[in-house]
Design an enzyme around this catalytic site. Structure first.
Site, PDB file in Angstrom:
ATOM      1  CD  GLU A 191      -2.645   1.497   2.089  1.00  0.00           C
ATOM      2  OE1 GLU A 191      -2.175   3.393   2.012  1.00  0.00           O
ATOM      3  OE2 GLU A 191      -2.565   1.322   3.464  1.00  0.00           O
ATOM      4  CB  CYS A 246      -2.977   5.657   4.477  1.00  0.00           C
ATOM      5  SG  CYS A 246      -1.481   4.879   4.369  1.00  0.00           S
TER       6      CYS A 246
END
Length: 460
Positions: free
Chosen positions: A230, A264
């Site tokens: 990620e 994020c």
């Protein structure tokens, strides 16, 4: 003495913690201990592994009064927000709850002649490389299901949050998880790459920068070791003409600025229908002007410093280049802005996708807001990005949100919310945001491998 990792506190620029990295020999020995311990760990009953992991999670919770100021010192999040244990516990708890069903054999069929089924088999040793921005929650996303599934885990945490892995290891070991089953290690980049290249691990999970993810994949090239990543994000919000304006402003601006924008799935660009643009902008400016920038250890502080001066420098550079190219900055420099880690949160308009601030990951407290006139224009702009983690759509019409969502290149589509990780859903991305998926039943599938059984019975 070998290389020393130093956590430089954004609060005052002092060295808050330092640890010596493992030698190459000690690093390989740690990986080998994890491998040797894995079979016995996987042989334990599933419920026993679940109970031990959740006891470890509870032990982390018991440390929260120490953890919260420690996080403020290491990465700058204000103490008023109370740390990460709520999400940490929620994610681990959900993965514990769905473990039996997610890891159950898949029955294909049995008759007088054959028994056929598919088992989920742990990979072996899972290497978790965790980031600093939500250091407990991002780590537990993989640590909990990996251990529950029967893997052993080696955790390498970011230097900026140097003490988090130690905290987790201490808590999990105190709960009864064997030391070789869950290890925290301090490694340099070269040793990390060599461990991966030499097949010390069976699966690698990395959360961090695009460059870091590329380094992990290069190290694993030709080894057939699975790598889940990620990486960066440039998450958009789209406010349609029928949106609840107040809710959209409150949520999207919080999604852009919370944790000093270091999320994020933080909101980094917002597209607002032209009929709501002026009202949205006015409300957004008022919210940001009301923030209190300051020392994160002060309970009155609502936005702390960025985690590192170099991160703040990149955000300042993006803002300055955008303004030079014609963008309008709406927030005057706060008195507490020191030109270093303490950075004024900023709202920009008159931005275009030719500007870095609308294309490159900012990972800081800045958001660009653009006016749009249609779903088609918003979809084109949302997709005009190298990244694809989440998108936040604001409308009263579920069917419309689904139709728009189907056309967006992203890992998660939110409607009337943003910047949240639901452990029942797969956390995943596309394009340069990476590949693979965590949490949900799919998280278990990615931390195990399928093994098929085709058993012919002796009938005569």
């Amino acid at each position: 003495m070998g290389q020393v990792l130093k956590c430089i506190s954004p609060v005052d620029g002092s060295v808050f913690a330092e640890r010596e990295v493992l030698s190459r020999e000690d690093a390989f020995a740690a990986a080998e201990r994890a491998r040797s311990a894995q079979a016995a760990w996987a042989a334990r009953p599933l419920q026993e592994r679940i109970d031990l992991v959740m006891a470890g999670v509870a032990a982390v919770g018991a440390m929260n009064d120490e953890i919260v100021p420690e996080l403020a010192h290491m990465m700058g999040r204000p103490v008023r927000y109370g740390g990460e244990f709520g999400g940490f516990n929620e994610r681990a708890g959900h993965m514990a709850q769905i473990a039996a069903e997610s890891l159950a054999d898949i029955e294909v069929g049995e008759d007088a002649s054959f028994k056929r089924y598919i088992k989920r088999i742990p990979h072996g040793v899972v290497f978790v490389v965790a980031p600093w921005n939500y250091p407990y929650m991002t780590a537990i996303n993989t640590v909990a299901p990996a251990l529950i599934a029967g893997n052993t885990v080696v955790l390498k945490h970011a230097t900026q949050t140097l003490l988090v892995g130690e905290r987790m290891a201490q808590a999990f070991h105190s709960a009864g998880i064997p030391e070789d089953v869950f290890q925290n290690v301090f490694l340099d980049h070269d040793t990390t790459s060599e461990l991966i290249a030499r097949k010390a691990f069976n699966f690698v999970n990395f959360t961090g920068s695009v460059g870091g993810g590329q380094a992990m994949e290069r190290a694993a090239a030709g080894t057939f070791t699975g790598v889940g990543t990620e990486l960066g994000g440039k998450d958009p919000g789209y406010v349609m003409e029928d949106a609840d304006l107040d809710a959209a402003v409150d949520t999207l601006i919080d999604g852009a600025m919370f944790n000093s924008g270091q999320c994020c799935c933080g909101i980094e660009r917002i597209y607002v229908h032209e009929s709501l643009f002026d009202a949205f902008l006015e409300k957004a400016i008022a919210i940001v002007k009301g923030y209190k920038l300051g020392n994160p250890l002060d309970a009155e502080t609502t936005i702390g410093p960025m985690a590192n001066v170099r991160f703040a420098s990149e955000v300042r550079s993006q803002i300055a280049k955008a303004v030079e190219a014609g963008a309008v900055a709406h927030i005057e420099t706060f008195a507490e802005d020191d030109g270093g880690a303490y950075l004024t949160p900023q709202i920009l308009t008159n931005v275009t996708h030719d500007m870095r601030v609308m294309r490159e990951e900012s990972f800081g407290p800045v958001v660009g807001i653009m006016k749009v006139s249609s779903d088609e224009e918003a979809i084109q702009l949302m997709n005009d990005s190298d990244f694809g983690l989440t998108a936040s759509l604001w409308t009263k019409d579920v069917a419309r949100a689904q139709a728009v969502g189907d056309q967006i290149e992203t890992g998660t589509v939110f409607m009337n919310r943003a910047d949240y990780l639901d452990p029942g859903l797969c956390w995943t991305g596309c394009k340069d945001t990476g590949r693979g998926g965590g949490l949900s039943v799919i998280g278990y599938h990615n931390l195990t491998r399928p093994k098929s059984y085709h058993l012919k019975k002796v009938t005569g």
